[in-house]
Design a protein around this motif. Sequence first.
Motif, PDB file in Angstrom:
ATOM      1  N   ALA A  91      -0.559 -24.561 -92.495  1.00 43.27           N
ATOM      2  CA  ALA A  91      -1.355 -24.993 -93.648  1.00 43.27           C
ATOM      3  C   ALA A  91      -1.500 -26.509 -93.593  1.00 43.27           C
ATOM      4  CB  ALA A  91      -0.704 -24.581 -94.961  1.00 43.27           C
ATOM      5  N   ARG A  92      -2.697 -26.970 -93.836  1.00 45.39           N
ATOM      6  CA  ARG A  92      -2.969 -28.414 -93.773  1.00 45.39           C
ATOM      7  C   ARG A  92      -4.143 -28.735 -94.671  1.00 45.39           C
ATOM      8  NH1 ARG A  92      -4.808 -30.281 -88.113  1.00 45.39           N
ATOM      9  NH2 ARG A  92      -5.063 -32.141 -89.399  1.00 45.39           N
TER      10      ARG A  92
ATOM     11  N   ALA B 129       0.253 -23.243 -99.204  1.00 45.26           N
ATOM     12  CA  ALA B 129      -0.944 -24.015 -99.497  1.00 45.26           C
ATOM     13  C   ALA B 129      -0.644 -25.117-100.505  1.00 45.26           C
ATOM     14  CB  ALA B 129      -2.041 -23.089-100.012  1.00 45.26           C
TER      15      ALA B 129
ATOM     16  N   THR C  14      -5.554 -22.824 -94.173  1.00 44.79           N
ATOM     17  CA  THR C  14      -4.435 -22.039 -93.665  1.00 44.79           C
ATOM     18  C   THR C  14      -4.931 -21.186 -92.510  1.00 44.79           C
ATOM     19  OG1 THR C  14      -3.452 -21.932 -95.865  1.00 44.79           O
ATOM     20  CG2 THR C  14      -2.590 -20.425 -94.213  1.00 44.79           C
TER      21      THR C  14
ATOM     22  N   ALA D 179       1.189 -27.934 -98.858  1.00 41.03           N
ATOM     23  CA  ALA D 179       0.381 -28.725 -97.914  1.00 41.03           C
ATOM     24  C   ALA D 179      -0.526 -29.713 -98.625  1.00 41.03           C
ATOM     25  CB  ALA D 179      -0.448 -27.792 -97.033  1.00 41.03           C
TER      26      ALA D 179
ATOM     27  N   ILE E 105      -7.367 -26.759 -98.796  1.00 40.28           N
ATOM     28  CA  ILE E 105      -6.223 -26.432 -97.954  1.00 40.28           C
ATOM     29  C   ILE E 105      -6.686 -25.413 -96.915  1.00 40.28           C
ATOM     30  CG2 ILE E 105      -3.910 -25.481 -97.828  1.00 40.28           C
ATOM     31  CD1 ILE E 105      -4.063 -28.075 -99.403  1.00 40.28           C
TER      32      ILE E 105
ATOM     33  N   GLN F  99       2.864 -17.238 -98.124  1.00 39.60           N
ATOM     34  CA  GLN F  99       1.979 -17.926 -97.186  1.00 39.60           C
ATOM     35  C   GLN F  99       0.748 -18.453 -97.892  1.00 39.60           C
ATOM     36  OE1 GLN F  99       1.033 -16.092 -93.229  1.00 39.60           O
ATOM     37  NE2 GLN F  99      -1.043 -16.109 -94.014  1.00 39.60           N
ATOM     38  N   GLU F 100       0.138 -17.661 -98.729  1.00 43.76           N
ATOM     39  CA  GLU F 100      -1.131 -18.035 -99.324  1.00 43.76           C
ATOM     40  C   GLU F 100      -0.975 -18.987-100.502  1.00 43.76           C
ATOM     41  OE1 GLU F 100      -3.355 -14.432-100.111  1.00 43.76           O
ATOM     42  OE2 GLU F 100      -4.061 -14.358 -98.042  1.00 43.76           O
TER      43      GLU F 100
ATOM     44  N   GLN G  53      -8.429 -17.316 -90.876  1.00 41.03           N
ATOM     45  CA  GLN G  53      -8.335 -18.576 -91.611  1.00 41.03           C
ATOM     46  C   GLN G  53      -8.775 -18.422 -93.049  1.00 41.03           C
ATOM     47  OE1 GLN G  53     -10.349 -22.307 -90.289  1.00 41.03           O
ATOM     48  NE2 GLN G  53      -9.539 -21.734 -88.268  1.00 41.03           N
TER      49      GLN G  53
ATOM     50  N   SER H 232      -7.689 -14.435 -96.212  1.00 38.96           N
ATOM     51  CA  SER H 232      -8.339 -14.940 -95.003  1.00 38.96           C
ATOM     52  C   SER H 232      -9.261 -13.869 -94.438  1.00 38.96           C
ATOM     53  CB  SER H 232      -7.300 -15.361 -93.957  1.00 38.96           C
ATOM     54  OG  SER H 232      -6.517 -14.269 -93.560  1.00 38.96           O
TER      55      SER H 232
ATOM     56  N   GLN I 261       1.441 -31.258 -92.967  1.00 38.33           N
ATOM     57  CA  GLN I 261       1.159 -29.931 -92.435  1.00 38.33           C
ATOM     58  C   GLN I 261       2.402 -29.058 -92.604  1.00 38.33           C
ATOM     59  OE1 GLN I 261      -0.902 -29.542 -88.684  1.00 38.33           O
ATOM     60  NE2 GLN I 261      -1.428 -31.709 -88.700  1.00 38.33           N
TER      61      GLN I 261
END
Lengths: 80, 258
Positions: B112-113, B45, B183, B48, B181, B40-41, B171, B95, B53
Amino acid sequence: MADIVIPNDLWDVAITPEGIVANWFYADGSDVPAGATVAEVMAEKSTFDIAVSKAGHLHVAVPKDGVVKPGTVIGRIDDA
Amino acid sequence: MPEISGMRSLVNSANISGNSAQASKDFKTFESAAGGLRHQEELLANEASDGRQRFLVWQAPQALIVGPTEGRLSNLTTAANHLRSEGWPVVRRHSGGSTCPVSSETLQIAIARLGVPGVTIETAYQQLASLICTVIRSYGLEPAVGIIPNSFCPGRFDISISGRKVAGLSQRWHHTGGRMIVTTASTLIVDGGSRYLVQAVNLFYRFIGKTNFCSESAVGSLRQSLPAPLVGDNLLDDVSHRLLREWSSAASIQTLEH
């Protein structure tokens, strides 16, 4: 010389009055490279990387755990 | 009685082609929460950064995921060793917020965006909270958004049902490769009871010397909130499916608007 500023619209101070400087990744007075992430700010369960666009000598204005809000100058980079 | 789909297999990566409002979605199961969080991290990222997204739903065995502040405590290692011996690995996340439990009965959800103008902490939270609330409503339930005191990792975007927190959001704004980025992530408590999750968090707090413990009455699960058993009951699969479908639907609307 360039100020290190928390973006003005990062969070709504009417809802969340303040955040904190959660961490500095470089010591006050150290030289930092261009593009380096120098600090981390925390507000509203969000962590926010503060990066510098130019290389130089770091001066810390707001220490770790200091209270900040959008627009706060937390430090500056002097020309190397 | 709300019906769920009979679909057990989950949607694999899919791209919505068309224009700049592209988004992709994915479901993954990880062998550990550490592996899921790393994906995820890092991977999410990095992906993205191309402007699309990314949406991820993932699942992993139980663990406690600690935020940056608790992650820097001097007694964290000692506490983590105790928790590991109790069957709760401790993993650090980037986060914000405090300790959050995950398990095979929770779903981890992340968007993630790129952090472009107009994206703020508030708008990023609203995007994910809105999506989760839409899915919860699809079960005939009425979620609320607002801080639930005495829950674990409390925050203004806690999602609750009948006063019990079922999801929390956090976040990370990560500067990487010259880009920011954003997330936004959530733990959604789907199945089973919530008591064991609260007990794990409180055990951790005991070991790190915290005294403001979480209350079991402040935390619930989607399962506990449903008025009746579901037809073809595999709630975790069904929630995952609905989350991915809702994301696709929202992304399609964005594509049409461009």
